[in-house]
Design a protein around this motif. Structure first.
Motif, PDB file in Angstrom:
ATOM      1  N   ILE A  45       0.796  -1.082  -0.036  1.00 16.91           N
ATOM      2  CA  ILE A  45      -0.083   0.149   0.164  1.00 16.91           C
ATOM      3  C   ILE A  45       0.984   1.218   0.032  1.00 16.91           C
ATOM      4  O   ILE A  45       1.770   1.570   1.037  1.00 16.91           O
ATOM      5  CB  ILE A  45      -0.903  -0.035   0.932  1.00 16.91           C
ATOM      6  N   HIS A  46       0.803   1.966  -1.100  1.00 14.35           N
ATOM      7  CA  HIS A  46       1.586   3.116  -1.392  1.00 14.35           C
ATOM      8  C   HIS A  46       0.910   4.547  -0.911  1.00 14.35           C
ATOM      9  O   HIS A  46      -0.329   4.551  -1.010  1.00 14.35           O
ATOM     10  CB  HIS A  46       2.201   3.232  -2.469  1.00 14.35           C
ATOM     11  N   ALA A  47       1.820   5.358  -0.308  1.00 14.05           N
ATOM     12  CA  ALA A  47       0.925   6.688   0.071  1.00 14.05           C
ATOM     13  C   ALA A  47       2.234   7.796   0.080  1.00 14.05           C
ATOM     14  O   ALA A  47       3.302   7.459   0.337  1.00 14.05           O
ATOM     15  CB  ALA A  47       0.231   6.409   1.662  1.00 14.05           C
ATOM     16  N   LYS A  48       1.571   9.038   0.058  1.00 15.84           N
ATOM     17  CA  LYS A  48       2.427  10.118  -0.231  1.00 15.84           C
ATOM     18  C   LYS A  48       2.291  11.316   0.560  1.00 15.84           C
ATOM     19  O   LYS A  48       2.978  12.247   0.543  1.00 15.84           O
ATOM     20  CB  LYS A  48       2.427  10.492  -1.634  1.00 15.84           C
ATOM     21  N   GLY A  49       1.415  10.818   1.867  1.00 17.07           N
ATOM     22  CA  GLY A  49       1.515  12.286   2.782  1.00 17.07           C
ATOM     23  C   GLY A  49       2.572  12.092   3.801  1.00 17.07           C
ATOM     24  O   GLY A  49       3.467  11.109   4.059  1.00 17.07           O
ATOM     25  N   ASN A  50       2.533  13.157   4.621  1.00 19.87           N
ATOM     26  CA  ASN A  50       3.430  13.253   5.938  1.00 19.87           C
ATOM     27  C   ASN A  50       2.998  12.428   6.972  1.00 19.87           C
ATOM     28  O   ASN A  50       3.863  12.036   7.873  1.00 19.87           O
ATOM     29  CB  ASN A  50       3.894  14.696   6.181  1.00 19.87           C
ATOM     30  N   SER A  51       1.841  11.940   6.897  1.00 20.73           N
ATOM     31  CA  SER A  51       1.382  11.271   8.203  1.00 20.73           C
ATOM     32  C   SER A  51       1.013   9.911   7.961  1.00 20.73           C
ATOM     33  O   SER A  51       0.593   9.609   6.634  1.00 20.73           O
ATOM     34  CB  SER A  51      -0.069  11.767   8.567  1.00 20.73           C
ATOM     35  N   PRO A  52       1.284   8.977   8.559  1.00 21.69           N
ATOM     36  CA  PRO A  52       1.302   7.664   8.424  1.00 21.69           C
ATOM     37  C   PRO A  52      -0.385   7.119   8.379  1.00 21.69           C
ATOM     38  O   PRO A  52      -0.588   5.843   8.176  1.00 21.69           O
ATOM     39  CB  PRO A  52       2.100   6.834   9.526  1.00 21.69           C
ATOM     40  N   GLU A  53      -1.008   8.058   8.945  1.00 18.89           N
ATOM     41  CA  GLU A  53      -2.672   7.688   9.244  1.00 18.89           C
ATOM     42  C   GLU A  53      -3.185   7.070   8.059  1.00 18.89           C
ATOM     43  O   GLU A  53      -3.712   5.839   8.399  1.00 18.89           O
ATOM     44  CB  GLU A  53      -3.368   8.929   9.641  1.00 18.89           C
ATOM     45  N   PRO A  54      -3.228   7.333   6.883  1.00 19.16           N
ATOM     46  CA  PRO A  54      -3.861   6.540   5.703  1.00 19.16           C
ATOM     47  C   PRO A  54      -3.456   5.177   5.675  1.00 19.16           C
ATOM     48  O   PRO A  54      -4.251   4.224   5.490  1.00 19.16           O
ATOM     49  CB  PRO A  54      -3.820   7.391   4.646  1.00 19.16           C
ATOM     50  N   VAL A  55      -2.069   4.925   5.899  1.00 22.07           N
ATOM     51  CA  VAL A  55      -1.562   3.456   5.691  1.00 22.07           C
ATOM     52  C   VAL A  55      -1.917   2.711   7.010  1.00 22.07           C
ATOM     53  O   VAL A  55      -2.270   1.381   6.739  1.00 22.07           O
ATOM     54  CB  VAL A  55      -0.024   3.885   5.558  1.00 22.07           C
ATOM     55  N   TYR A  88       6.275   9.727   5.120  1.00 18.61           N
ATOM     56  CA  TYR A  88       5.735   9.624   6.487  1.00 18.61           C
ATOM     57  C   TYR A  88       6.934   8.899   7.518  1.00 18.61           C
ATOM     58  O   TYR A  88       6.606   8.007   8.088  1.00 18.61           O
ATOM     59  CB  TYR A  88       4.309   9.194   6.553  1.00 18.61           C
ATOM     60  N   HIS A  89       7.942   9.457   7.504  1.00 18.81           N
ATOM     61  CA  HIS A  89       9.262   8.831   7.995  1.00 18.81           C
ATOM     62  C   HIS A  89       9.264   8.812   9.515  1.00 18.81           C
ATOM     63  O   HIS A  89      10.364   8.181   9.929  1.00 18.81           O
ATOM     64  CB  HIS A  89      10.449   9.126   7.387  1.00 18.81           C
ATOM     65  N   THR A  90       8.523   9.519  10.221  1.00 13.35           N
ATOM     66  CA  THR A  90       8.448   9.665  11.752  1.00 13.35           C
ATOM     67  C   THR A  90       8.180   8.226  12.489  1.00 13.35           C
ATOM     68  O   THR A  90       8.732   7.855  13.399  1.00 13.35           O
ATOM     69  CB  THR A  90       7.895  10.732  12.284  1.00 13.35           C
ATOM     70  N   ILE A  91       7.267   7.561  11.566  1.00 16.46           N
ATOM     71  CA  ILE A  91       7.004   6.181  12.259  1.00 16.46           C
ATOM     72  C   ILE A  91       8.173   5.266  12.048  1.00 16.46           C
ATOM     73  O   ILE A  91       8.658   5.108  11.055  1.00 16.46           O
ATOM     74  CB  ILE A  91       5.690   5.706  11.790  1.00 16.46           C
ATOM     75  N   THR A  92       8.468   4.111  13.277  1.00 14.20           N
ATOM     76  CA  THR A  92       9.488   3.291  12.809  1.00 14.20           C
ATOM     77  C   THR A  92       8.888   2.057  12.419  1.00 14.20           C
ATOM     78  O   THR A  92       7.559   1.790  12.523  1.00 14.20           O
ATOM     79  CB  THR A  92       9.850   2.947  14.227  1.00 14.20           C
ATOM     80  N   ALA A  93       9.831   1.144  11.973  1.00 16.08           N
ATOM     81  CA  ALA A  93       9.466  -0.189  11.474  1.00 16.08           C
ATOM     82  C   ALA A  93       8.785  -0.956  12.262  1.00 16.08           C
ATOM     83  O   ALA A  93       7.917  -1.702  12.061  1.00 16.08           O
ATOM     84  CB  ALA A  93      10.907  -0.769  10.861  1.00 16.08           C
ATOM     85  N   GLU A  94       9.167  -0.916  13.839  1.00 12.45           N
ATOM     86  CA  GLU A  94       8.514  -1.690  14.476  1.00 12.45           C
ATOM     87  C   GLU A  94       7.082  -0.999  14.862  1.00 12.45           C
ATOM     88  O   GLU A  94       6.072  -1.960  15.112  1.00 12.45           O
ATOM     89  CB  GLU A  94       9.397  -1.422  15.949  1.00 12.45           C
ATOM     90  N   GLU A  95       6.948   0.243  14.832  1.00 12.08           N
ATOM     91  CA  GLU A  95       5.676   0.675  15.163  1.00 12.08           C
ATOM     92  C   GLU A  95       4.782   0.338  13.903  1.00 12.08           C
ATOM     93  O   GLU A  95       3.516  -0.344  13.868  1.00 12.08           O
ATOM     94  CB  GLU A  95       5.464   2.146  15.031  1.00 12.08           C
ATOM     95  N   LEU A  96       5.271   0.197  12.667  1.00 14.12           N
ATOM     96  CA  LEU A  96       4.638  -0.253  11.380  1.00 14.12           C
ATOM     97  C   LEU A  96       4.190  -1.702  11.660  1.00 14.12           C
ATOM     98  O   LEU A  96       3.272  -2.048  11.101  1.00 14.12           O
ATOM     99  CB  LEU A  96       5.305   0.249  10.071  1.00 14.12           C
ATOM    100  N   HIS A  97       5.115  -2.276  11.983  1.00 17.32           N
ATOM    101  CA  HIS A  97       4.834  -3.873  12.200  1.00 17.32           C
ATOM    102  C   HIS A  97       3.962  -4.024  13.266  1.00 17.32           C
ATOM    103  O   HIS A  97       2.828  -4.955  12.709  1.00 17.32           O
ATOM    104  CB  HIS A  97       6.034  -4.460  12.821  1.00 17.32           C
ATOM    105  N   GLY A  98       3.845  -3.430  14.385  1.00 20.56           N
ATOM    106  CA  GLY A  98       2.912  -3.590  15.423  1.00 20.56           C
ATOM    107  C   GLY A  98       1.478  -3.087  14.552  1.00 20.56           C
ATOM    108  O   GLY A  98       0.222  -3.702  15.114  1.00 20.56           O
TER     109      GLY A  98
END
Ligand code: SPV
Ligand code: MG
Length: 317
Positions: A194-204, A224-234
């Motif tokens: 799922i690709h997205a281009k906003g600054n917030s991870p919220e849509p993803v 939306y680079h402020t979110i960590t890989a671990e957070e994305l995994h969670g």
């Protein structure tokens, strides 16, 4: 006989990627555009390499708009797969045409040792997802046909086909992204991106909250680079792609060094900041070559006396 210089483990790449998907935890891969970059990714400890269309196009001084041919991109992707032991995931843009092109593409990428191919649901020629303006989605049914074609064309069972959803990029909402993702899962994809281009991870994050199929989800947190890989995994992501960070780091680092050399009239000031030649030789695999040289490179003793070379056609006794 076992070769000492067998640096390629390419045929196992797809099986290794499947293993990573089967294990708990997040998979982190990073973009590269040549075997040296792939080796830097491997040396840093990434789980794999993203053969990035953006990086490869930029490395040729070209926009990422399907200007390079499949063969040109495959030649780079294959050389990366041959250079590292970690799996290489190939960004295959929109599949370089219709379902026929996708079938040939899958067989060529599979033979070249790529672990996965990612195809996006845009029309050919596509435009990089971060370029404002035309971002034209392919019809959902047409794209399902491409996924089915891809899965029917692969010869082994391991190569993964990642279906990339560009609905959010093209200005649609979560519902359209989910509708497409579910159809691509039904068509046989091995994962969705799922690709997205906003600054917030919220849509993803919202996409992942509503994602029902069991298929793994891949994300690309470039903007939306402020979110960590671990957070994305969670939140439900299995693989995180850092798509172009090597390229962007290189542009800045090289420019600073070039400027400093011209400013100072010599390179002394930046010598401490650039890789020593020993590192270059190490990354090239010079140690392995020297080992092979000891074993295999032989020189016959030169014959004593002057060599007599017969003229062409001359009969010697
Ligand atoms: C690429 O690296 O070429 C990608 C990812 O497709 S992105 O540039 O984020 O679209
Ligand atoms: Mg791309």
């Amino acid at each position: 006989m076992k070769s000492v210089d067998r640096v390629s483990h390419a045929p196992e790449g797809a099986a290794e990627l499947r293993e990573l998907f089967a294990r708990p935890g997040v998979i982190r891969i990073v973009g590269a555009h040549n075997p040296l970059g792939a080796r830097l990714a491997e040396r840093a400890g990434f789980d794999g390499v993203w053969s990035s269309g953006l990086e490869i196009s930029a490395s040729q001084g070209l926009p990422d708009t399907d200007l390079l041919t499949m063969s040109e991109l495959l030649s780079v992707a294959g050389s990366m797969a041959a250079a590292v032991e970690v799996p290489v995931v190939a960004d295959c843009d929109a599949g370089y045409g219709n379902a026929h092109n996708v079938m040939r593409m899958v067989q060529r990428y599979e033979s070249a040792g790529l672990a996965a191919v990612s195809i996006e649901d845009k029309v050919f020629p596509k435009v990089n997802s971060f370029i404002p303006g035309r971002q034209q989605l392919a019809g959902m049914d047409e794209f399902c046909g491409k996924i089915e074609a891809a899965k029917s064309a692969q010869r082994g069972t391991d190569l993964m086909v990642i279906a990339r959803i560009e609905a959010l990029i093209a200005g649609h909402g979560i519902d359209e992204a989910l509708r497409r993702g579910e159809a691509y899962a039904e068509a046989g994809a091995d994962a969705v991106l799922i690709h997205a281009k906003g600054n917030s991870p919220e849509p993803v994050l919202e996409f992942m909250r509503q994602w029902r199929p069991t298929l793994p989800v891949v994300v690309v947190p470039t903007t939306y680079h402020t979110i960590t890989a671990e957070e994305l995994h969670g939140a439900g992501a299995k693989m995180v792609i850092y798509a172009n960070h090597g390229l962007r780091a290189g542009i800045n680092a090289v420019s600073e060094v070039f400027d400093a050399i011209l400013d100072e009239g010599r390179s002394t000031g930046i010598e401490g900041r650039i890789a020593p030649l020993a590192t270059v030789f190490e990354l090239q695999g010079m140690a392995r070559l020297k080992e092979a040289e000891k074993r295999f490179v032989r020189h016959d003793a030169p014959p004593t006396g002057a060599a007599v070379v017969p003229e062409a056609g001359q009969v010697t006794a």
